[in-house]
Design a protein around this motif. Structure first.
Motif, PDB file in Angstrom:
ATOM      1  N   SER A  13       0.849  -1.298  -0.011  1.00 40.00           N
ATOM      2  CA  SER A  13      -0.039   0.231  -0.023  1.00 40.00           C
ATOM      3  C   SER A  13       0.867   1.362  -0.059  1.00 40.00           C
ATOM      4  O   SER A  13       2.232   1.134   0.213  1.00 40.00           O
ATOM      5  CB  SER A  13      -0.959  -0.035   1.198  1.00 40.00           C
ATOM      6  N   ALA A  14       0.272   2.458  -0.320  1.00 37.68           N
ATOM      7  CA  ALA A  14       1.145   3.513  -0.544  1.00 37.68           C
ATOM      8  C   ALA A  14       2.030   3.875   0.653  1.00 37.68           C
ATOM      9  O   ALA A  14       3.085   4.493   0.842  1.00 37.68           O
ATOM     10  CB  ALA A  14       0.167   4.700  -1.011  1.00 37.68           C
ATOM     11  N   GLY A  15       1.322   3.556   1.837  1.00 39.20           N
ATOM     12  CA  GLY A  15       1.921   3.987   3.239  1.00 39.20           C
ATOM     13  C   GLY A  15       3.465   3.332   3.472  1.00 39.20           C
ATOM     14  O   GLY A  15       3.942   3.753   4.125  1.00 39.20           O
ATOM     15  N   GLY A 262      -7.178   5.615   8.873  1.00 41.80           N
ATOM     16  CA  GLY A 262      -6.326   5.650   9.943  1.00 41.80           C
ATOM     17  C   GLY A 262      -4.956   5.272   9.652  1.00 41.80           C
ATOM     18  O   GLY A 262      -3.998   5.056  10.500  1.00 41.80           O
ATOM     19  N   GLY A 263      -4.647   5.569   8.164  1.00 43.50           N
ATOM     20  CA  GLY A 263      -3.177   5.011   7.868  1.00 43.50           C
ATOM     21  C   GLY A 263      -2.164   6.140   8.429  1.00 43.50           C
ATOM     22  O   GLY A 263      -2.639   7.423   8.376  1.00 43.50           O
ATOM     23  N   SER A 264      -1.313   5.625   9.214  1.00 38.99           N
ATOM     24  CA  SER A 264      -0.289   6.379   9.724  1.00 38.99           C
ATOM     25  C   SER A 264       0.246   7.491   8.946  1.00 38.99           C
ATOM     26  O   SER A 264       0.420   8.694   9.530  1.00 38.99           O
ATOM     27  CB  SER A 264       0.877   5.698  10.572  1.00 38.99           C
ATOM     28  N   ASN A 265       0.558   7.476   7.822  1.00 37.86           N
ATOM     29  CA  ASN A 265       1.124   8.575   7.120  1.00 37.86           C
ATOM     30  C   ASN A 265       0.541   9.565   6.848  1.00 37.86           C
ATOM     31  O   ASN A 265       0.882  10.708   6.948  1.00 37.86           O
ATOM     32  CB  ASN A 265       1.921   7.811   5.627  1.00 37.86           C
ATOM     33  N   GLY A 289      -5.951  -3.874  13.092  1.00 37.75           N
ATOM     34  CA  GLY A 289      -6.359  -3.297  14.321  1.00 37.75           C
ATOM     35  C   GLY A 289      -5.408  -1.882  14.380  1.00 37.75           C
ATOM     36  O   GLY A 289      -5.431  -1.419  15.349  1.00 37.75           O
ATOM     37  N   ASP A 290      -4.219  -1.918  13.498  1.00 39.52           N
ATOM     38  CA  ASP A 290      -3.306  -0.773  13.641  1.00 39.52           C
ATOM     39  C   ASP A 290      -4.206   0.615  13.491  1.00 39.52           C
ATOM     40  O   ASP A 290      -3.714   1.288  14.283  1.00 39.52           O
ATOM     41  CB  ASP A 290      -2.219  -1.035  12.642  1.00 39.52           C
ATOM     42  N   GLN A 291      -5.042   0.567  12.480  1.00 36.89           N
ATOM     43  CA  GLN A 291      -5.563   1.762  12.353  1.00 36.89           C
ATOM     44  C   GLN A 291      -6.623   2.327  13.579  1.00 36.89           C
ATOM     45  O   GLN A 291      -6.616   3.316  13.943  1.00 36.89           O
ATOM     46  CB  GLN A 291      -6.497   2.019  11.151  1.00 36.89           C
TER      47      GLN A 291
HETATM   48  C1  LIG Z   1      -4.990  -0.984   4.087  1.00 32.95           C
HETATM   49  C2  LIG Z   1      -3.622  -0.889   4.823  1.00 32.95           C
HETATM   50  O1  LIG Z   1      -3.026  -1.990   5.082  1.00 32.95           O
HETATM   51  N1  LIG Z   1      -3.399   0.280   5.276  1.00 32.95           N
HETATM   52  C3  LIG Z   1      -1.983   0.400   5.836  1.00 32.95           C
HETATM   53  C4  LIG Z   1      -1.157   1.189   4.897  1.00 32.95           C
HETATM   54  O2  LIG Z   1      -1.790   2.422   4.673  1.00 32.95           O
HETATM   55  P1  LIG Z   1      -2.084   3.460   3.507  1.00 32.95           P
HETATM   56  O3  LIG Z   1      -1.396   3.430   2.350  1.00 32.95           O
HETATM   57  O4  LIG Z   1      -3.525   3.022   3.075  1.00 32.95           O
HETATM   58  O5  LIG Z   1      -2.247   4.924   3.953  1.00 32.95           O
HETATM   59  P2  LIG Z   1      -1.216   5.930   4.574  1.00 32.95           P
HETATM   60  O6  LIG Z   1      -2.086   6.993   5.234  1.00 32.95           O
HETATM   61  O7  LIG Z   1       0.024   5.217   5.719  1.00 32.95           O
HETATM   62  O8  LIG Z   1      -0.309   6.237   3.227  1.00 32.95           O
HETATM   63  C5  LIG Z   1      -1.139   6.841   2.220  1.00 32.95           C
HETATM   64  C6  LIG Z   1      -0.169   7.931   1.458  1.00 32.95           C
HETATM   65  O9  LIG Z   1      -0.607   7.871   0.231  1.00 32.95           O
HETATM   66  C7  LIG Z   1      -0.676   9.342  -0.115  1.00 32.95           C
HETATM   67  N2  LIG Z   1      -1.686   9.492  -0.866  1.00 32.95           N
HETATM   68  C8  LIG Z   1      -2.947   9.095  -0.657  1.00 32.95           C
HETATM   69  C9  LIG Z   1      -4.150   9.390  -1.603  1.00 32.95           C
HETATM   70  C10 LIG Z   1      -3.828  10.089  -2.802  1.00 32.95           C
HETATM   71  O10 LIG Z   1      -4.699  10.189  -3.589  1.00 32.95           O
HETATM   72  N3  LIG Z   1      -2.693  10.606  -2.882  1.00 32.95           N
HETATM   73  C11 LIG Z   1      -1.539  10.353  -2.009  1.00 32.95           C
HETATM   74  O11 LIG Z   1      -0.310  10.573  -2.280  1.00 32.95           O
HETATM   75  C12 LIG Z   1      -0.926  10.108   1.380  1.00 32.95           C
HETATM   76  O12 LIG Z   1      -0.438  11.032   1.238  1.00 32.95           O
HETATM   77  C13 LIG Z   1      -0.041   9.186   2.048  1.00 32.95           C
HETATM   78  O13 LIG Z   1       1.516   9.587   2.291  1.00 32.95           O
HETATM   79  O14 LIG Z   1       0.161   1.579   5.408  1.00 32.95           O
HETATM   80  C14 LIG Z   1       0.060   2.499   6.774  1.00 32.95           C
HETATM   81  C15 LIG Z   1       1.348   2.672   7.329  1.00 32.95           C
HETATM   82  O15 LIG Z   1       1.920   1.360   7.820  1.00 32.95           O
HETATM   83  C16 LIG Z   1      -0.787   1.766   7.988  1.00 32.95           C
HETATM   84  O16 LIG Z   1      -1.454   2.459   8.920  1.00 32.95           O
HETATM   85  C17 LIG Z   1      -2.418   1.448   7.141  1.00 32.95           C
HETATM   86  O17 LIG Z   1      -3.144   0.631   8.229  1.00 32.95           O
END
Ligand SMILES: CC(=O)N[C@H]1[C@@H](OP(=O)(O)OP(=O)(O)OC[C@H]2O[C@@H](n3ccc(=O)[nH]c3=O)[C@H](O)[C@@H]2O)O[C@H](CO)[C@@H](O)[C@@H]1O
Length: 355
Positions: A13-15, A262-265, A289-291
């Motif tokens: 995932s992006a996070g 509740g993704g941390s980033n 349950g991390d979120q």
């Molecule tokens: C489904 C899953 O397993 N999610 C996990 C994943 O989060 P997940 O990848 O879903 O979300 P995060 O919030 O951690 O990161 C998302 C990232 O993508 C970026 N963004 C998002 C949308 C968009 O249109 N453009 C963009 O650039 C955000 O700015 C951010 O930097 O990793 C996180 C950090 O370990 C965990 O807390 C989450 O539980």
């Protein structure tokens, strides 16, 4: 000056990717040879390939806590992944492997350990994911976003450093954001970010509540890949995007309030930008349950309110938003008072110290 080689890993995932991108940007390509090992088809492949950084797709299997037939199949994939990663690492001979976690990182870490390559890992969540739980014993140094997370790792090699946020996030401009959206009025902007993988129930609830929501806000709905509903494109004050990249900083600069997973980033980005947030975390069944824990920690500190998905309806969403707006000024004060430091520069210093 000879360049140092560093290999990044992490995905699913992006996070597990965006913090790596932030660090790579800071290290720069003049002084560092940057490489990335990810899965053959995860989101990391698209995000990294777009940056023209050499990308190596390896075999990877989901890590499961329970035993079933799939588990055996996945175990073979992980073993193949270790062999794939070993080949890449042997060729590149990096100074360091930096991992953001996600299941693809485990074979890379094991291969790096077999080759005696130093390993740094970073954990974004309040409690470690399975990948980092396995990887921590092989790590030379461990970093965490949350202070509370450090206690889950061996103290002698762990530092609560904070969340590395890409510099571009701070360079957003509200005027540019509004121009991008074509907004000319003063309607407050509510941005919904359902996590990098989208969020079906949040998307549905937002769409049900659109008449009330658009009466109060201009809605920017980041709904996840494949989730844009073309039949709603004509609704005034409602705009949908599947995923935004370089436009995100300007959109966030223009944003007044966010509804987020509740993704941390994402949470640390909104904290750094002082945007009041309503968090709708993934449930225990959807994630581990991390979120829920991330959301509880942010809510306890007064940075956010939480609405659990089991309670999510159009009515509860509107009520939760109303409550959030009532306490908005206090929340902004708390967000501003939180000094998160500059985790990105600190991490870069730690990496540079190895060369
Ligand atoms: C489904 C899953 O397993 N999610 C996990 C994943 O989060 P997940 O990848 O879903 O979300 P995060 O919030 O951690 O990161 C998302 C990232 O993508 C970026 N963004 C998002 C949308 C968009 O249109 N453009 C963009 O650039 C955000 O700015 C951010 O930097 O990793 C996180 C950090 O370990 C965990 O807390 C989450 O539980």
């Amino acid at each position: 000056m000879t360049k140092q080689t560093i290999v990044f890993t992490g995905g699913g995932s992006a996070g597990h990717v965006t913090p790596n991108i932030a660090i790579m940007d800071e290290l720069g390509r003049e002084e560092w040879d940057l490489h990335y090992i990810g899965s053959k088809q995860g989101i990391e492949k698209d995000l990294i390939s777009a940056l023209e950084i050499p990308y190596y797709g390896i075999s990877s299997g989901k890590l499961r806590r329970y035993l079933d037939f799939q588990n055996v199949k996945d175990a073979f994939k992980v073993i193949k992944g270790i062999a794939d990663a070993r080949k890449v690492l042997k060729k590149l001979q990096p100074k360091l492997v930096f991992s953001k976690g996600g299941f693809v990182s485990v074979p890379v870490i094991i291969a790096a350990s077999l080759l005696n390559i130093p390993i740094y890992i970073h954990e974004s969540d309040l409690t470690p994911g399975l990948a980092n739980k396995i990887s921590q014993r092989f790590a030379t140094k461990i970093f965490t976003s949350f202070e509370e997370a450090a206690s889950h790792f061996p103290a002698h090699k762990t530092t609560a450093i904070g969340s590395p946020i890409r510099q571009a996030i701070f360079a957003g401009d509200a005027k540019r954001g509004k121009a991008l959206l074509g907004i000319t009025n003063d309607q407050p902007i509510l941005t919904i970010m359902g996590g990098s993988l989208g969020a079906q129930k949040i998307n549905e609830t937002i769409r049900t509540a659109l008449p009330e929501l658009t009466a109060r806000y201009h809605i920017v709905h980041l709904c996840g890949k494949g989730n844009v509903d073309e039949t709603l494109q004509h609704i005034p004050s409602y705009q949908q995007f599947d995923y935004v990249n370089k436009e995100l900083p300007d959109l966030l600069a223009a944003t007044d309030t966010v509804i987020t997973r509740g993704g941390s980033n994402a949470l640390f980005e909104f904290l750094a930008l002082h945007i009041p947030m309503l968090i709708i975390p993934l449930t225990k069944q959807q994630s581990r349950g991390d979120q829920l824990l991330n959301a509880a920690a942010f809510t306890k500190k007064g940075y956010a309110h939480t609405l659990e998905e089991e309670q999510l309806t159009a009515k509860s969403l509107l009520q939760a938003l109303e409550q959030l707006e009532e306490g908005r000024d206090t929340m902004i004060q708390r967000l501003k008072a939180s000094n998160q430091g500059d985790a990105l520069s600190e991490l870069v210093k730690q990496i540079q110290a190895i060369s």
